[in-house]
Write an enzyme that holds these catalytic residues in place. Sequence first.
Site, short mmCIF file in Angstrom:
data_model
loop_
_atom_site.label_atom_id
_atom_site.label_comp_id
_atom_site.label_asym_id
_atom_site.label_seq_id
_atom_site.Cartn_x
_atom_site.Cartn_y
_atom_site.Cartn_z
N GLY A 189 -59.73 -48.29 21.31
CA GLY A 189 -59.30 -48.97 20.10
C GLY A 189 -60.36 -49.14 19.03
CB THR A 206 -57.38 -47.74 26.36
OG1 THR A 206 -56.36 -46.75 26.17
CG2 THR A 206 -56.94 -48.72 27.44
CE1 TYR A 212 -56.00 -34.15 23.04
CE2 TYR A 212 -54.43 -32.78 21.83
CZ TYR A 212 -55.03 -34.02 22.06
OH TYR A 212 -54.64 -35.10 21.32
N GLY A 245 -56.13 -45.66 17.63
CA GLY A 245 -56.25 -46.88 18.40
C GLY A 245 -56.61 -48.07 17.52
CB SER A 293 -62.58 -44.80 15.68
OG SER A 293 -62.43 -43.86 16.74
N GLY A 294 -59.81 -44.48 14.65
CA GLY A 294 -58.63 -43.63 14.59
C GLY A 294 -57.32 -44.34 14.87
#
Length: 251
Positions: free
Chosen positions: A15, A13, A151, A20, A17-18
Amino acid sequence: MAPKLAGKIALVTGGTSGLGRAAAKRFVAEGAKVVVTGRRAAELDAAVAELGGSAIGVRGDVSVLSDLDRLYETIRVTHGRLDVLFANAGGGAFVPLGEITAEHFDRSFGTNVRGTLFTVQKALPLMAAGGSIVLNGSMVSVKGVPGFTVYAATKAALRSFARTWAADLRGRNIRVNVVSPGTVVTPGYKTELGMTDEQITEFEARAAAATPLGRAGTPDEIATAVVFLASDDSSYVTGTELFVDGGAAQV
């Protein structure tokens, strides 16, 4: 050496960028067929194109239950089962105590906590013995970072989830673990945190100075750890948290 995820069906999930996207690329390289999700069509299409024929994309938001239902119906029809789930989708923002709004709280917990809970719960009917669930945590769950009240609390909740779910799934041989990255610069620093290039450079330099390894991490380093937790290399590991933080939260 045989690929670590040969023949596996994996879902990532967030997925596009970054972390993922890096994990999805590693999964494909290790022989898995991969399903990736994302909220934005253009980014999702680009990720799937990069991943190649072993991947499909399903647009959706993990905080929307009907999107999750559609996601898992797609997996059921396309693959019939799910072996690996990397519950990576999430986000955050720097909001100092005294300025936290109900909207910020609800958005963060809605995606990071509620979204992760139902992502996992709705996946279970498709998962058989030997499955692996990896939650994307963060070192900030144990290390105070100014402005990250909400966060950090969402990531601490995920750590608690892993302990409880590992016990809940006793007897099904489905493992649940958390990977907790340290400072890793991703596109989310701009899109989620709203940081400028200068701010990112300064933040990364401060993090490197406070980290025993003297640098920030890379998305691929996190992805390698996720592959370990997803594969049979960690067959006797469940309910744990793997910090991939250069030692920042450890010493």
